[in-house]
Motif scaffolding. Structure first.
Motif, PDB file in Angstrom:
ATOM      1  N   THR A  78       1.458  -0.296   8.681  1.00 15.55           N
ATOM      2  CA  THR A  78       0.769   0.361   7.569  1.00 15.55           C
ATOM      3  C   THR A  78       1.725   1.301   6.836  1.00 15.55           C
ATOM      4  O   THR A  78       1.751   1.335   5.601  1.00 15.55           O
ATOM      5  N   LEU A 137       4.156  -0.841   4.758  1.00 14.68           N
ATOM      6  CA  LEU A 137       3.574  -1.657   3.694  1.00 14.68           C
ATOM      7  C   LEU A 137       2.912  -0.842   2.587  1.00 14.68           C
ATOM      8  O   LEU A 137       2.934  -1.253   1.422  1.00 14.68           O
ATOM      9  N   THR A 138       2.352   0.304   2.916  1.00 14.48           N
ATOM     10  CA  THR A 138       1.584   1.079   1.939  1.00 14.48           C
ATOM     11  C   THR A 138       2.365   1.448   0.676  1.00 14.48           C
ATOM     12  O   THR A 138       1.799   1.370  -0.416  1.00 14.48           O
ATOM     13  N   LEU A 190       1.958  -1.098  -2.044  1.00 13.29           N
ATOM     14  CA  LEU A 190       0.607  -1.434  -2.492  1.00 13.29           C
ATOM     15  C   LEU A 190       0.026  -0.296  -3.334  1.00 13.29           C
ATOM     16  O   LEU A 190       0.395   0.861  -3.160  1.00 13.29           O
ATOM     17  N   ALA A 218      -5.064   4.082   3.214  1.00 11.48           N
ATOM     18  CA  ALA A 218      -4.601   3.022   4.116  1.00 11.48           C
ATOM     19  C   ALA A 218      -4.900   3.371   5.568  1.00 11.48           C
ATOM     20  O   ALA A 218      -5.366   2.526   6.340  1.00 11.48           O
ATOM     21  N   LEU A 252      -2.763  -5.840   3.136  1.00 13.83           N
ATOM     22  CA  LEU A 252      -2.626  -4.869   4.224  1.00 13.83           C
ATOM     23  C   LEU A 252      -3.284  -5.381   5.500  1.00 13.83           C
ATOM     24  O   LEU A 252      -2.682  -5.374   6.573  1.00 13.83           O
ATOM     25  N   VAL A 283      -1.096  -6.466   8.878  1.00 12.96           N
ATOM     26  CA  VAL A 283      -1.326  -5.678  10.102  1.00 12.96           C
ATOM     27  C   VAL A 283      -1.935  -6.558  11.188  1.00 12.96           C
ATOM     28  O   VAL A 283      -1.519  -6.514  12.347  1.00 12.96           O
TER      29      VAL A 283
END
Length: 139
Positions: A24, A27-28, A31, A38, A108, A112
């Protein structure tokens, strides 16, 4: 290994708190969502996941070996992801500040989920040998 309900819940929470949290964080930034949103979604997946584990455990009692193939564990991402999206879309996940793009949630959730599934079916079996022998329990 035939996982116990306690083992399934412990494994889910442990992997969400470690692998899920790291993925997370990575990747956040890519995004259109905040870190806060998130991680609230990650927490919601953990809370709702406890209910899923109870349901999966009940369903597995009807199978002769009380377990299901590894691929089924991957496919369970579909109903879990859909339920989480419905809860988010209806505003039933407290703490999420604003509307979330469906594609951002899908990316997401999928990354994950896949990362966790790969970790549980690979490195976790090597790093936590007793985990396998104790029905998935970590404690």
């Amino acid at each position: 290994m035939i996982p116990t309900l306690a083992g399934r819940v412990q494994t889910r929470l442990f992997v969400l708190a470690t692998v899920g949290a790291v993925l997370t964080a990575l990747l956040t930034p890519l995004l259109p969502m905040s870190f806060r949103d998130a991680y609230v979604v990650l927490l919601a997946v953990a809370v709702v996941g406890i209910g899923w584990e109870a349901l999966y455990h009940l369903i597995m009692q009807f199978r002769w070996d009380k377990d299901w193939p590894t691929l089924f564990g991957l496919v369970t991402a579909v109903p879990e992801g859909l339920l989480m999206w419905v809860l988010l879309d209806l505003g039933l996940v407290p703490g999420v500040r604003g509307p979330m793009a469906w594609w951002a949630f899908a990316v997401l959730f999928a990354v994950v989920w896949l990362g966790q599934w790969l970790f549980v079916n690979g490195p976790m079996r090597v790093l936590f040998v007793k985990w396998r022998l104790r029905g998935g329990r970590l404690l």
